[in-house]
Every structure is written in structure tokens, then in C-alpha cells.
Design a protein around this motif. Structure first.
Motif, mmCIF file in Angstrom:
data_model
loop_
_atom_site.group_PDB
_atom_site.id
_atom_site.type_symbol
_atom_site.label_atom_id
_atom_site.label_comp_id
_atom_site.label_asym_id
_atom_site.label_seq_id
_atom_site.Cartn_x
_atom_site.Cartn_y
_atom_site.Cartn_z
ATOM 1 N N MET A 1 0.838 -1.197 0.000
ATOM 2 C CA MET A 1 0.000 0.000 0.000
ATOM 3 C C MET A 1 0.880 1.256 0.000
ATOM 4 S SD MET A 1 -2.649 1.238 2.870
ATOM 5 C CE MET A 1 -3.223 2.907 2.760
ATOM 6 N N ALA A 2 0.403 2.276 -0.708
ATOM 7 C CA ALA A 2 1.203 3.500 -0.828
ATOM 8 C C ALA A 2 1.194 4.274 0.481
ATOM 9 C CB ALA A 2 0.653 4.358 -1.944
ATOM 10 N N ILE A 3 2.352 4.841 0.804
ATOM 11 C CA ILE A 3 2.426 5.677 2.005
ATOM 12 C C ILE A 3 2.037 7.104 1.652
ATOM 13 C CG2 ILE A 3 4.900 6.282 1.758
ATOM 14 C CD1 ILE A 3 5.034 5.830 4.846
ATOM 15 N N LEU A 4 2.223 7.452 0.365
ATOM 16 C CA LEU A 4 1.883 8.808 -0.078
ATOM 17 C C LEU A 4 1.371 8.731 -1.502
ATOM 18 C CD1 LEU A 4 2.083 11.954 0.057
ATOM 19 C CD2 LEU A 4 4.415 11.706 -0.759
ATOM 20 N N ASN A 5 0.299 9.425 -1.775
ATOM 21 C CA ASN A 5 -0.274 9.422 -3.112
ATOM 22 C C ASN A 5 -0.701 10.837 -3.493
ATOM 23 O OD1 ASN A 5 -1.116 8.319 -5.474
ATOM 24 N ND2 ASN A 5 -3.122 7.668 -4.686
ATOM 25 N N CYS A 6 -0.119 11.356 -4.585
ATOM 26 C CA CYS A 6 -0.488 12.689 -5.051
ATOM 27 C C CYS A 6 -1.221 12.551 -6.377
ATOM 28 C CB CYS A 6 0.748 13.556 -5.272
ATOM 29 S SG CYS A 6 1.638 13.890 -3.766
ATOM 30 N N GLU A 7 -2.385 13.153 -6.476
ATOM 31 C CA GLU A 7 -3.171 13.054 -7.708
ATOM 32 C C GLU A 7 -3.502 14.413 -8.264
ATOM 33 O OE1 GLU A 7 -6.583 10.288 -8.106
ATOM 34 O OE2 GLU A 7 -5.673 9.374 -6.329
ATOM 35 N N ASN A 8 -3.146 14.626 -9.519
ATOM 36 C CA ASN A 8 -3.472 15.871 -10.228
ATOM 37 C C ASN A 8 -3.186 17.109 -9.400
ATOM 38 O OD1 ASN A 8 -4.434 14.566 -12.525
ATOM 39 N ND2 ASN A 8 -6.388 14.187 -11.497
ATOM 40 N N LEU A 9 -2.112 17.082 -8.685
ATOM 41 C CA LEU A 9 -1.809 18.147 -7.752
ATOM 42 C C LEU A 9 -1.358 19.401 -8.497
ATOM 43 C CD1 LEU A 9 -1.864 18.082 -4.714
ATOM 44 C CD2 LEU A 9 0.546 17.479 -4.727
ATOM 45 N N SER A 10 -1.899 20.558 -8.092
ATOM 46 C CA SER A 10 -1.374 21.806 -8.636
ATOM 47 C C SER A 10 -1.384 22.870 -7.552
ATOM 48 C CB SER A 10 -2.193 22.255 -9.844
ATOM 49 O OG SER A 10 -3.424 22.767 -9.424
ATOM 50 N N PHE A 11 -0.435 23.794 -7.661
ATOM 51 C CA PHE A 11 -0.311 24.868 -6.678
ATOM 52 C C PHE A 11 -0.245 26.211 -7.375
ATOM 53 C CE2 PHE A 11 1.513 21.193 -4.562
ATOM 54 C CZ PHE A 11 0.922 21.266 -3.314
ATOM 55 N N ALA A 12 -0.806 27.225 -6.726
ATOM 56 C CA ALA A 12 -0.765 28.565 -7.319
ATOM 57 C C ALA A 12 -0.478 29.597 -6.245
ATOM 58 C CB ALA A 12 -2.102 28.863 -7.979
ATOM 59 N N TYR A 13 0.245 30.642 -6.622
ATOM 60 C CA TYR A 13 0.437 31.793 -5.732
ATOM 61 C C TYR A 13 -0.286 32.976 -6.364
ATOM 62 C CZ TYR A 13 4.038 29.476 -3.006
ATOM 63 O OH TYR A 13 4.715 28.623 -2.173
ATOM 64 N N ASP A 14 -1.171 33.601 -5.628
ATOM 65 C CA ASP A 14 -1.940 34.744 -6.121
ATOM 66 C C ASP A 14 -2.556 34.460 -7.488
ATOM 67 O OD1 ASP A 14 -1.232 36.247 -3.879
ATOM 68 O OD2 ASP A 14 0.664 36.835 -4.815
ATOM 69 N N GLY A 15 -3.105 33.278 -7.626
ATOM 70 C CA GLY A 15 -3.795 32.941 -8.875
ATOM 71 C C GLY A 15 -2.868 32.499 -10.005
ATOM 72 N N ARG A 16 -1.543 32.613 -9.799
ATOM 73 C CA ARG A 16 -0.604 32.208 -10.835
ATOM 74 C C ARG A 16 -0.134 30.787 -10.533
ATOM 75 N NH1 ARG A 16 4.653 33.263 -11.840
ATOM 76 N NH2 ARG A 16 4.851 33.983 -9.707
ATOM 77 N N THR A 17 -0.361 29.883 -11.480
ATOM 78 C CA THR A 17 0.013 28.491 -11.249
ATOM 79 C C THR A 17 1.533 28.337 -11.301
ATOM 80 O OG1 THR A 17 -2.034 27.823 -12.304
ATOM 81 C CG2 THR A 17 -0.361 26.124 -12.030
ATOM 82 N N THR B 1 -2.809 12.182 -0.400
ATOM 83 C CA THR B 1 -3.308 11.246 0.615
ATOM 84 C C THR B 1 -2.152 10.467 1.216
ATOM 85 O OG1 THR B 1 -4.217 10.249 -1.389
ATOM 86 C CG2 THR B 1 -5.717 10.476 0.467
ATOM 87 N N PHE B 2 -2.211 10.347 2.513
ATOM 88 C CA PHE B 2 -1.190 9.567 3.209
ATOM 89 C C PHE B 2 -1.770 8.209 3.545
ATOM 90 C CE2 PHE B 2 -0.014 13.963 4.125
ATOM 91 C CZ PHE B 2 1.309 13.941 3.731
#
Lengths: 269, 235
Positions: B1-17, B61-62
Motif C-alpha cells: 500500500m502506498a504511504i503517499l499518493n499525489c493526484e493531479n496536484l497543482s499549486f498557485a500563488y496569487d492565482g498564478r500556477t 493522501t497519506f
């Protein structure tokens, strides 16, 4: 020696010493965290807000501490928020608020009573200014500040040393920063009657700086700062009693001398 | 089983990806190295994993009962800390902070954990020394011991060898690998040093505002991306 003991026979001196020692302790403990977090200017800013609040309280004949404590606590939370916001430079925000509060205080004073001894004692401090009820309230509040500092000591250390790490491991750093600011606000108000609005911030900064010259662990710095703070306060008050110099200024000069001595000790090592 | 799973993750600062399309999962015991140029989104991903920055979209998800507050984090050092008056013991013990829960003070178990992790890092003999008087390599070992106090499962290291001399760098890499192998602690490390990264890590995540590569380091060595990133030299 008998003259020294004689000093303690005055009620106002007994009150001043008890309250002063407790407030010095609070100021020293909080000071270590504030200096290390680069928040030293918050103490200075708050003292000016405190002056404004006391001036307004005396103009309207209100109990000084009952007005000043909440006002300065609110200012502390506000200053902390401002210093975090990226739009306004932190130290500029503090300078702005503190000089505004001072200006409002000065205008209030000039419109009402004028520059009398009471106002002057707010600015430069006086041992005579402490009434019995003030003293009781001061003792209760400063004991509360001390107790909170000791109870949250492990968390305060972690938040002071590395805020990012503490936040990452689930500590609500905002809560402890606010706690620090609020405790500082209470300490500033309690101390400023005796030390004066213009001099109280030295009570916070000096012992921590002196202690950091010789001690290399956080606990060591905290304990050493507490000791320096109390000794300098008692020494300063004693000097001011015999030489009839202003209390606040005498304590600050004693702190300055202690700092010089500790600096010398630190370089010798 | 996965200890960490990231899906379609995106981050933005002040609306800028600044980072998007991040999809990867890690199993317990993996050693992942996150590489990429400056400003490619590495630090943002770290902040996201630690819960310090909320993703714009996607999910983290952890697994295996891990919580985001139980990650052993080794941050980049700030100037502030380098001259902070604290003993080695005080710093390491503060790693037990997330185990305090509602308690106010550290107990015997916390102190034992701190002592054990100091032993693992070989820094017991400098227990009472001041953190500010240590060498860069010793300071990093102290911070690694602190990170180990905070976790049993996942270490997150942000440029752990920056500013260290070659010997201290080698020691640090070996210590990290040791913890990874002996204690089966999953490691995520952000690094500039891609050569060492492929040598020690089992998996590589290459970022450049988006996920450019994620796979085993053996596959990565063969990829065009790695060749370009290294300026034409095969590893």
C-alpha cells in the motif's frame, strides 16, 4: 545598611519592589523569545500605545490599568498581524502605530489636564504612581504571565527556534505567537507605570541580550536573563532611592552597565 | 500500500500556477529525490506535502496511518538559527513536539527517543554543546536527529547538504541512506546535486513547473531529460 533597610519601610517602596521584581521577571523571559524572533520593536511599539491609552484613561477619569491592558492587548494582536502581512513592511507598521498612539496621547493630554506630574510619570516612570489596587492587579497579572510562560515553555522554545518545523509538525504557531504578543502587552502595561513608556522596552531587551553574551543554551539564557533582570531592577531602584534619580532611567542605566560587563565576559571566553 | 499518493496536484500563488499535473505515489521504504531547476516548484511541493500550503487542485493522501503532522522535516537553515543560543539536546528534543498532544512537558519516553536518535546520528558526545558553535555538518546531523524524533515513517529533507564540505556531504548522504535502509523510513529529498541524487535515491521526480519525470533512478539515467539536465553528460 540601616538606611538600606529604611528604604523598605515605605509602603510605596515595598509595592514598587514586589511589582517591579515580578514584572522584570516577565519581561526578561518574554524578552528572550522576542529578541530571538526579531520582534524587539513590538515591545517599544506597545509602550507607546500604552501611553496613549493611559492618557485617555486619565482624561476621562477611568481606572488606568483597566483601560490600558485591553487596548494594548488588542494593539499587540494587530501589530503581529501587520508585521506578517506582505503589503506593509513589519517594522514600518510598528513605527506607524506607535507614533500615532503617542501623538493621540499627547493631544489628549494637552486638551485636558496639560503636562502635569501624572503625565510625566507615564512617560518617564515613577515608583509613587502605584496604588494599592494597581499593585494587587499587577501581581495577579504578572504571576499569570509567568505561569503561562512556564507551562508552554517547550512549545515557546520550538516556535522561537524554528517556526516552519513547528508548523509542519502540527503546532499552531499562530496561537503561540499571539500568546507571546499578548503576554508582552500585559507586561508592558504593568511595567510602564514604574519604568515609563519611553523606557519599558529596555526591560524586555537588555537582560536577554546580556544573557546571550555568555550563555549558549536556551534554558541558560532564559534563567540568566531572569536573574540579571531582577538584580538590575533592585539595584536600579536602590540607586534611584538614594541619589533621587528617576526610577526607570536608573534601572535602564544599571541594565546597560550589566550588558557591558557581560559583553566583556563574553569576549574573554 | 502506498504511504503517499499525489493526484493531479497543482499549486498557485496569487492565482498564478507554479506547479501542475503532479501525479505520483510512494511505497514505504522508497527513497525519492526531487530534482529540477531553481523555481521549478520543488519547495512549493514540499510545503504542500507538509500542509503549509493548500493545493489549488488535486489531492495528497497519506497511507499506512501516517498523518501530515508526523513527517520528519529537515528545513533549509536560516541565518536566524545559525546563531541561536540552544544546546544540541534542546534542539533534538523539540522534535518530539508533535507527540506532546495535550501534554505540556516532555516525558521520559520523549527524552529516551531524543537520546536514541542522537545516538543514531553519532552526536551524543556534543549533547550539551551550543548549536551555534557546531560545524555545518554537525548542525545538519542535529536537525536530522530532530526530524527523526518527529517521525517513524517519512522524512522530508530540503537541500540537506547545501553549504557542507565534501566529507560532511558524504557523511550526510550515508546517514540518510542508513536511516532509509535500516529503519525502513521513506525518504523524500529535494536536491540540486543530481549526480548524488541518482546514486542514492531509488526514485526520481523531476519538476519544471509540472511533472517532467517520475520513475526509478535507473530509468531516469537513461532518459533524454536527465541527459539534457546534465548538459549532455551521461551519468
Amino acid at each position: 545598611m540601616s538606611e538600606f533597610l529604611n528604604m523598605f519601610s515605605y509602603h510605596f517602596m515595598q509595592r514598587a519592589l514586589v511589582v517591579g521584581v515580578l514584572v522584570s521577571l516577565c519581561a526578561a523571559l518574554l524578552g528572550v523569545s522576542l529578541v530571538l524572533k526579531r520582534y524587539s520593536m513590538i515591545g517599544d511599539g506597545l509602550s507607546h500605545v500604552g501611553f496613549g491609552a493611559l492618557a485617555i484613561a486619565s482624561a476621562f477619569n477611568l481606572a488606568p490599568l483597566a483601560v490600558a491592558v485591553p487596548v494594548v492587548v488588542i494593539a499587540a494582536v494587530l501589530l503581529l498581524r501587520l508585521s506578517r502581512s506582505s503589503k506593509l513592511n513589519g517594522d514600518a507598521a510598528i513605527a506607524m502605530i506607535s507614533s500615532s498612539a503617542l501623538a493621540i496621547g499627547v493631544i489628549t493630554v494637552s486638551l485636558t489636564s496639560g503636562m502635569n506630574t501624572e503625565v510625566s510619570s507615564y512617560m518617564f516612570g515613577s515608583v509613587l504612581s502605584l496604588s494599592r489596587s494597581d499593585a494587587v492587579l499587577s501581581v495577579i497579572l504578572s504571576v499569570a504571565v509567568l505561569a503561562l510562560f512556564i507551562l508552554f515553555y517547550p512549545r515557546i522554545f520550538a516556535v522561537t527556534f524554528d517556526e516552519t518545523f513547528s508548523r509542519a509538525t502540527g503546532t499552531k504557531t499562530e496561537v503561540y505567537n499571539t500568546l507571546l504578543a499578548v503576554l508582552t502587552a500585559v507586561t508592558v502595561v504593568l511595567g510602564m507605570r514604574m519604568m515609563g513608556a519611553l523606557l519599558i522596552s529596555s526591560l524586555i531587551i537588555f537582560p536577554a541580550l546580556s544573557a546571550m553574551r555568555v550563555c549558549k543554551s536556551f534554558k541558560g539564557v532564559v534563567l540568566c536573563a531572569a536573574l540579571i533582570s531582577v538584580i538590575c531592577f533592585v539595584a536600579g531602584v536602590t540607586v534611584s532611592y538614594f541619589l533621587e534619580t528617576p526610577t526607570g532611567a536608573s534601572v535602564v542605566v544599571t541594565d546597560l552597565i550589566a550588558y557591558c560587563v557581560f559583553s566583556l565576559l563574553g569576549t574573554k571566553k | 500500500m502506498a504511504i503517499l499518493n499525489c493526484e493531479n496536484l497543482s499549486f498557485a500563488y496569487d492565482g498564478r500556477t507554479v506547479l501542475e499535473d503532479v501525479n505520483f505515489s510512494l511505497n514505504a521504504g522508497d527513497y525519492l529525490c526531487v530534482v529540477g531547476e531553481n523555481g521549478s516548484g520543488k519547495s512549493t511541493l514540499i510545503k504542500g506535502l507538509l500542509g503549509l500550503k493548500a493545493p489549488r487542485s488535486g489531492s495528497i493522501t497519506f497511507g499506512e496511518g501516517l498523518k501530515s503532522t508526523e513527517i520528519g522535516y529537515l528545513p533549509q537553515q536560516t541565518q536566524l538559527q545559525r546563531d541561536f543560543p540552544a544546546s544540541v539536546w534542546e534542539v533534538v528534543l523539540s522534535g518530539c513536539l508533535n507527540g506532546l498532544d495535550r501534554r505540556l512537558m516532555y516525558n521520559k519516553a520523549d527524552r529516551e527517543r531524543a537520546r536514541m536518535n542522537m545516538e543514531r546520528m553519532g552526536i551524543e558526545d556534543i549533547r550539551d554543546k551550543s548549536y551555534q558553535e557546531l560545524s555545518g555538518g554537525q548542525q545538519q546531523r542535529v536537525l536530522l536527529a530532530r526530524a527523526l524524533c518527529a517521525t517513524k515513517k517519512l522524512l522530508l529533507l530540503d537541500e540537506p547538504v547545501t553549504g557542507l564540505d565534501p566529507i560532511a556531504t558524504g557523511e550526510m548522504y550515508n546517514l540518510i541512506k542508513l536511516v532509509n535502509l535500516c529503519d525502513n523510513i521513506t525518504v523524500i529529498m529535494v536536491s540540486h546535486d543530481i549526480h548524488e541524487a541518482v546514486r542514492y535515491a531509488t526514485r526520481i521526480l523531476h519538476l519544471g513547473h509540472r511533472q517532467l519525470f517520475c520513475g526509478s533512478s535507473a530509468e531516469y539515467k537513461e532518459s533524454d531529460l536527465a541527459r539534457r539536465f546534465l548538459g549532455g553528460n551521461r551519468i
